[in-house]
Design a protein around this motif. Structure first.
Motif, short mmCIF file in Angstrom:
data_model
loop_
_atom_site.label_atom_id
_atom_site.label_comp_id
_atom_site.label_asym_id
_atom_site.label_seq_id
_atom_site.Cartn_x
_atom_site.Cartn_y
_atom_site.Cartn_z
N ILE A 56 0.97 -1.12 -0.21
CA ILE A 56 -0.02 0.08 0.05
C ILE A 56 1.00 1.24 0.04
CG2 ILE A 56 -0.20 0.16 2.59
CD1 ILE A 56 -3.05 1.14 2.24
N LEU A 57 0.52 2.40 -0.77
CA LEU A 57 1.19 3.43 -0.59
C LEU A 57 0.19 4.50 -0.49
CD1 LEU A 57 3.87 4.78 -3.06
CD2 LEU A 57 2.21 6.18 -2.54
N VAL A 58 0.43 5.55 0.62
CA VAL A 58 -0.77 6.46 0.70
C VAL A 58 -0.05 7.84 0.42
CG1 VAL A 58 -2.01 7.57 2.40
CG2 VAL A 58 -1.58 5.28 2.69
N LEU A 59 -0.70 8.45 -0.42
CA LEU A 59 -0.24 9.88 -0.97
C LEU A 59 -1.09 10.69 -0.14
CD1 LEU A 59 1.59 10.96 -2.99
CD2 LEU A 59 -0.52 11.16 -4.73
N ALA A 60 -0.72 11.40 0.73
CA ALA A 60 -1.22 12.25 1.62
C ALA A 60 -1.05 13.80 1.60
CB ALA A 60 -1.11 11.78 3.14
N ASP A 61 -1.99 14.54 1.81
CA ASP A 61 -1.64 16.02 1.86
C ASP A 61 -1.74 16.61 3.11
OD1 ASP A 61 -4.40 16.08 2.25
OD2 ASP A 61 -5.01 17.27 0.32
N GLY A 62 -2.14 15.88 4.16
CA GLY A 62 -2.26 16.32 5.62
C GLY A 62 -3.61 16.44 6.01
N SER A 63 -4.65 16.29 5.15
CA SER A 63 -5.92 16.68 5.55
C SER A 63 -6.68 15.57 6.14
CB SER A 63 -6.80 17.04 4.40
OG SER A 63 -6.65 16.19 3.32
N THR A 64 -6.39 14.27 6.09
CA THR A 64 -6.98 13.03 6.62
C THR A 64 -6.52 13.00 8.11
OG1 THR A 64 -6.97 12.11 4.48
CG2 THR A 64 -7.37 10.60 6.10
N PRO A 65 -7.42 12.43 8.74
CA PRO A 65 -6.94 12.26 10.25
C PRO A 65 -5.95 11.09 10.28
CG PRO A 65 -9.57 11.99 10.22
CD PRO A 65 -8.90 12.27 8.79
N PRO A 66 -4.77 11.49 10.99
CA PRO A 66 -3.58 10.62 11.09
C PRO A 66 -3.75 9.03 11.46
CG PRO A 66 -2.96 12.60 12.15
CD PRO A 66 -4.81 12.77 12.03
N ASP A 67 -5.07 9.03 12.49
CA ASP A 67 -5.25 7.55 12.80
C ASP A 67 -5.84 6.85 11.51
OD1 ASP A 67 -4.70 8.38 15.33
OD2 ASP A 67 -6.63 7.53 16.32
N TRP A 68 -6.51 7.43 10.71
CA TRP A 68 -6.85 6.66 9.32
C TRP A 68 -5.82 6.15 8.70
CZ3 TRP A 68 -11.77 9.72 7.08
CH2 TRP A 68 -12.83 10.13 8.21
N VAL A 69 -4.98 6.98 8.53
CA VAL A 69 -3.74 6.80 7.51
C VAL A 69 -2.96 5.42 8.21
CG1 VAL A 69 -1.51 7.45 6.49
CG2 VAL A 69 -3.60 8.88 6.29
N ALA A 70 -2.65 5.72 9.53
CA ALA A 70 -2.00 4.58 10.25
C ALA A 70 -2.59 3.27 10.09
CB ALA A 70 -1.79 5.08 11.78
N MET A 71 -3.98 3.26 10.17
CA MET A 71 -4.61 1.89 10.21
C MET A 71 -4.49 1.48 8.87
SD MET A 71 -6.11 0.03 12.33
CE MET A 71 -6.33 0.96 13.64
N ASP A 72 -4.60 2.22 7.64
CA ASP A 72 -4.55 1.81 6.41
C ASP A 72 -3.12 1.36 6.00
OD1 ASP A 72 -7.05 2.96 6.02
OD2 ASP A 72 -6.51 4.69 4.67
N LEU A 73 -2.09 1.84 6.75
CA LEU A 73 -0.82 1.49 6.55
C LEU A 73 -0.69 -0.15 7.20
CD1 LEU A 73 1.47 4.37 7.45
CD2 LEU A 73 1.06 3.33 5.19
N PHE A 74 -1.54 -0.15 8.36
CA PHE A 74 -1.56 -1.64 8.92
C PHE A 74 -2.25 -2.40 8.41
CE2 PHE A 74 -1.71 0.28 13.67
CZ PHE A 74 -0.44 0.68 13.50
N SER A 75 -3.14 -2.05 7.28
CA SER A 75 -3.97 -2.92 6.68
C SER A 75 -3.20 -4.07 5.67
CB SER A 75 -5.19 -2.34 5.81
OG SER A 75 -4.70 -1.55 4.77
N GLN A 76 -2.17 -3.29 5.21
CA GLN A 76 -1.19 -4.16 4.35
C GLN A 76 -0.18 -4.80 5.30
OE1 GLN A 76 -2.27 -4.88 1.02
NE2 GLN A 76 -4.07 -3.87 2.13
N ALA A 77 0.15 -4.19 6.23
CA ALA A 77 1.28 -4.73 7.02
C ALA A 77 0.98 -5.98 7.65
CB ALA A 77 1.77 -3.65 8.00
#
Length: 439
Positions: free
Chosen positions: A248-269
């Motif tokens: 998974i690669l998350v391309l973020a501009d900083g507008s999404t809650p950090p917890d959401w992105v962290a969990m998305d990284l977890f979803s593949q890890a």
């Protein structure tokens, strides 16, 4: 037990970025030589002895003894019974996911899976005939985990394409059958199913045995033995792809809650220790916030140890100069799953050329694509999205060119063909065209 996830912190402005970036991306798809030899031996044995060899390996590797391969075949009644016995919420979820996957692939078939033809100015008919494969095999992983979603994603596009028979193989170590997998096979329209796995199952599908019919193509993921076997039988049958670790690669501009992105990284890890999770972002403070979320949320994860090893070994949080640069780095990676976690996802999507699937906007988690959004979750990995596509209806069809040249067309095309044929030294080709010219 507390686990620490320490993905590499990289910056595109660093003088060592290119070397650090390359080292983080490196993954060898080479299969262990011992595995390659063992797989070759198994394939040859199944090809020679058929059912007997499959039974022997199934008893040895899955602790599932049987005297006939028919005893390892799942009946349609058993598949339906598994579906009927599911809790109502699971039945509903399977049916809803299947409907969305089927709807998407029906639209895909209309867009790219139909025959077409036209007549040119000389009255010649030119076109393409699209026909489904006669019989396909789908491999569904079993053992450590069960994946009913893989059944839907492999069988439904085959069904939509018009494949005549869909043969499923799924290992059931010690005879433990997953009800959701069986139910998914019923919902997806699997024709026949066998509780066999590993290289021996791939061999049975590729070569055919006294009981397992020979297929035209094999799709679906598996372990190193399955991947090696698929490589070996390619050419005898078609295959979908050789899949590497999940990404998974998350391309973020900083507008999404950090917890959401962290969990998305977890979803593949959480898939396995070799899975790769990467964040690209031009906001250093936001990257810090995502790392803090990782630290806070990791202890709550049942698969925390696997996540920690994956993020530490292959994960990366990359600070970029801009979103434009982040898009360019993403194209270099060509990830399996690409989330554009931005308030303006459609601004960046035109810059993204290479990805298995692109998830636009903060609410579009990759996990929705895995299960029920509709598009296929069987995606190219390890940078192969640069030249390959998700599994789709087109993988279960083939195309035949249609050519009907009119008498007038033969007069126009004949001299062209003859000239080129003589230039290649192929006189029979040239004369075959010239014989049809009006004298």
């Amino acid at each position: 037990m507390n686990f620490v996830a320490a993905p590499a912190r990289l910056s595109s402005v660093s003088s060592t970025f290119e070397a650090d970036f390359a080292a983080r991306l490196h993954w060898s798809a080479d299969t262990d030589a011992a595995i390659e030899q063992r797989v070759a031996d198994i394939l040859a044995d199944v090809r020679a002895r058929g059912d007997a060899a499959v039974l022997e390996y199934t008893a040895r590797f899955d602790a599932l003894p049987a005297t006939t391969l028919q005893a390892l075949e799942l009946t349609q009644a058993e598949l339906k019974a598994a579906f009927d016995a599911l809790p109502a919420d699971q039945r509903g979820a399977l049916q809803a996911a299947a409907a969305r996957v089927r709807g998407y692939h029906e639209a895909q078939k209309k867009a790219c899976g139909e025959s077409w033809s036209y007549r040119d100015a000389d009255g010649s008919l030119l076109g393409q005939k699209v026909t489904p494969l006669d019989r396909v095999g789908i491999y569904v992983p079993g053992g450590k985990a069960a994946y009913p979603s893989s059944v839907l994603m492999n069988a439904i596009p085959a069904h939509v394409a018009g494949v005549g028979e869909i043969i499923m193989v799924v290992p059931t170590p010690r005879g433990e059958k997953n009800p959701l997998v069986l139910a998914a096979a019923y919902v997806a329209g699997v024709t026949r199913a066998f509780t066999i796995g590993g290289a021996q199952a791939v061999a049975a599908l590729a070569y055919g045995t006294q009981t397992v019919p020979k297929v035209d193509k094999i799709t679906g993921p598996g372990n190193a033995y399955v991947a090696s076997a698929k490589k070996h039988v390619f050419g005898t049958v078609g295959i979908d792809m050789i899949a590497g670790p999940s990404e998974i690669l998350v391309l973020a501009d900083g507008s999404t809650p950090p917890d959401w992105v962290a969990m998305d990284l977890f979803s593949q890890a959480e898939h396995d220790e070799l899975a790769q999770s990467i964040l690209l972002c031009p906001d250093a403070a936001y990257i810090d916030a995502v790392q803090a979320a990782i630290d806070r949320l990791l202890p709550t994860m049942p698969r925390a140890e696997i996540i920690a090893k994956s993020l530490t070994g292959r994960g990366a949080l990359i600070h970029t100069r801009s979103m434009e640069e982040a898009c360019e780095i993403s194209n270099r990676i060509a990830p399996e799953h690409l989330e554009v976690s931005s308030s303006e996802p459609h601004r960046w999507e035109p810059l993204l050329r290479h990805a298995g699937a692109i998830f636009l906007g903060a609410y579009t988690s990759e996990s929705l694509g895995d299960y029920c959004a509709g598009p296929n979750h069987v995606l190219p990995t390890s940078g192969t999205a640069r030249f390959s596509s998700p599994l789709g209806v087109y993988d279960f069809q083939k195309r035949s060119s249609i050519i009907e040249v009119s008498q007038a067309g033969a007069q126009k095309l004949g001299p062209i063909a003859a000239t080129l044929a003589y230039g290649e030294g192929l006189q029979a080709h040239a004369q075959a065209a010239e014989l049809r010219l009006t004298r």
